[in-house]
Design a protein around this motif. Structure first.
Motif, PDB file in Angstrom:
ATOM      1  N   CYS A   1       0.853  -1.190   0.000  1.00 25.73           N
ATOM      2  CA  CYS A   1       0.000   0.000   0.000  1.00 25.73           C
ATOM      3  C   CYS A   1       0.897   1.251   0.000  1.00 25.73           C
ATOM      4  O   CYS A   1       1.885   1.312   0.730  1.00 25.73           O
ATOM      5  CB  CYS A   1      -0.895  -0.016   1.241  1.00 25.73           C
TER       6      CYS A   1
ATOM      7  N   CYS B   1       0.538   2.831   3.794  1.00 21.34           N
ATOM      8  CA  CYS B   1       0.872   2.152   5.049  1.00 21.34           C
ATOM      9  C   CYS B   1       1.777   0.924   4.881  1.00 21.34           C
ATOM     10  O   CYS B   1       2.201   0.345   5.865  1.00 21.34           O
ATOM     11  CB  CYS B   1      -0.399   1.769   5.792  1.00 21.34           C
TER      12      CYS B   1
ATOM     13  N   ASN C   1       0.923  -1.989   3.985  1.00 19.52           N
ATOM     14  CA  ASN C   1       0.201  -3.243   4.103  1.00 19.52           C
ATOM     15  C   ASN C   1       0.186  -3.883   2.712  1.00 19.52           C
ATOM     16  O   ASN C   1       0.414  -3.212   1.711  1.00 19.52           O
ATOM     17  CB  ASN C   1      -1.235  -2.923   4.554  1.00 19.52           C
TER      18      ASN C   1
ATOM     19  N   CYS D   1      -4.471   0.150   0.318  1.00 16.69           N
ATOM     20  CA  CYS D   1      -5.063  -1.074   0.843  1.00 16.69           C
ATOM     21  C   CYS D   1      -6.495  -0.801   1.303  1.00 16.69           C
ATOM     22  O   CYS D   1      -6.921   0.354   1.403  1.00 16.69           O
ATOM     23  CB  CYS D   1      -4.223  -1.623   1.984  1.00 16.69           C
TER      24      CYS D   1
ATOM     25  N   CYS E   1      -6.689   1.644   4.417  1.00 19.66           N
ATOM     26  CA  CYS E   1      -6.445   3.058   4.114  1.00 19.66           C
ATOM     27  C   CYS E   1      -7.576   3.649   3.274  1.00 19.66           C
ATOM     28  O   CYS E   1      -7.867   4.838   3.368  1.00 19.66           O
ATOM     29  CB  CYS E   1      -5.123   3.217   3.383  1.00 19.66           C
TER      30      CYS E   1
END
Ligand SMILES: [Zn+2]
Length: 199
Positions: free
Chosen positions: A58, A61, A63, A70, A73
């Motif tokens: 992402c 973040c 992820n 993601c 978010c």
């Protein structure tokens, strides 16, 4: 493994390089894949291909995600004043499974481990500092693992973030020192989140 056709032996070699898979298990898996329907076996190789070509980090973040942002978010319902810092995407999954946290995350993609040659610049720390600088966070929750390296990483980060007007907390120690988030159960993680303390 001698005595097997080249392709079989190659598959066994590959499988036995996976974490937690010994030679015997690798052989068992290889013969299983030879026994099941062809499309079923090929679905596994497709899934591996997809995870490597479609999944990325992402942009906010780090992820795992199949889109630029993601699901967390991109979710307008998440609390954008809280940011929880974890070592790995799988730690994020454990925290999500607890259902006790509704804020955003930041995945470091590791922990500072000088003995293993992992230095702060190899993690996503610059991007974390940027997010805290430009975001509207009131609380940063350190959820690194309760290990020597996890604690050291938290401490380093709280120093880096010290100049910003945010409260820095960490998970309560319901999670026994030395254990890892990934294996803690939901109730323990939920307790650790509720009981978080100022760092
Ligand atoms: Zn994200």
């Amino acid at each position: 493994m001698s005595g097997h056709a080249g392709a079989v032996s190659q598959l066994v070699d590959r499988l036995s390089q996976l974490p937690g898979i010994g030679r015997k298990s690798a052989e068992r898996l290889a013969f299983h894949l030879l026994r099941v329907r062809e499309d079923e076996a090929l679905a596994l190789s497709d899934a591996i291909r997809r995870v490597r070509t479609d999944v990325r980090y992402c942009a906010d973040c780090y992820n795992l995600s199949e889109k630029e942002l993601c699901q967390i978010c991109a979710d307008p319902k998440r609390d954008r004043t809280r940011l929880c810092v974890v070592e790995q995407p799988r730690d994020l999954l454990s925290l999500e499974a607890s259902g006790a946290y509704k804020g955003l995350y930041h995945v470091l993609l590791g922990r500072i481990a000088p003995l293993d040659g992992v230095t702060p610049d190899q993690l996503t720390i610059d991007s974390l500092v940027d997010r805290v600088r430009t975001g509207n966070f009131s609380e940063i929750i350190m959820a690194t693992n309760p290990t020597v390296e996890g604690d050291g990483t938290s401490l380093y980060l709280s120093n880096q973030l010290g100049e910003f007007p945010v409260e820095i907390t960490r998970l309560a120690r319901g999670i026994t020192a030395g254990s890892v988030l990934e294996y803690a159960n939901r109730e323990i993680i939920a307790d650790a989140l509720t009981g978080r303390q100022k760092l």
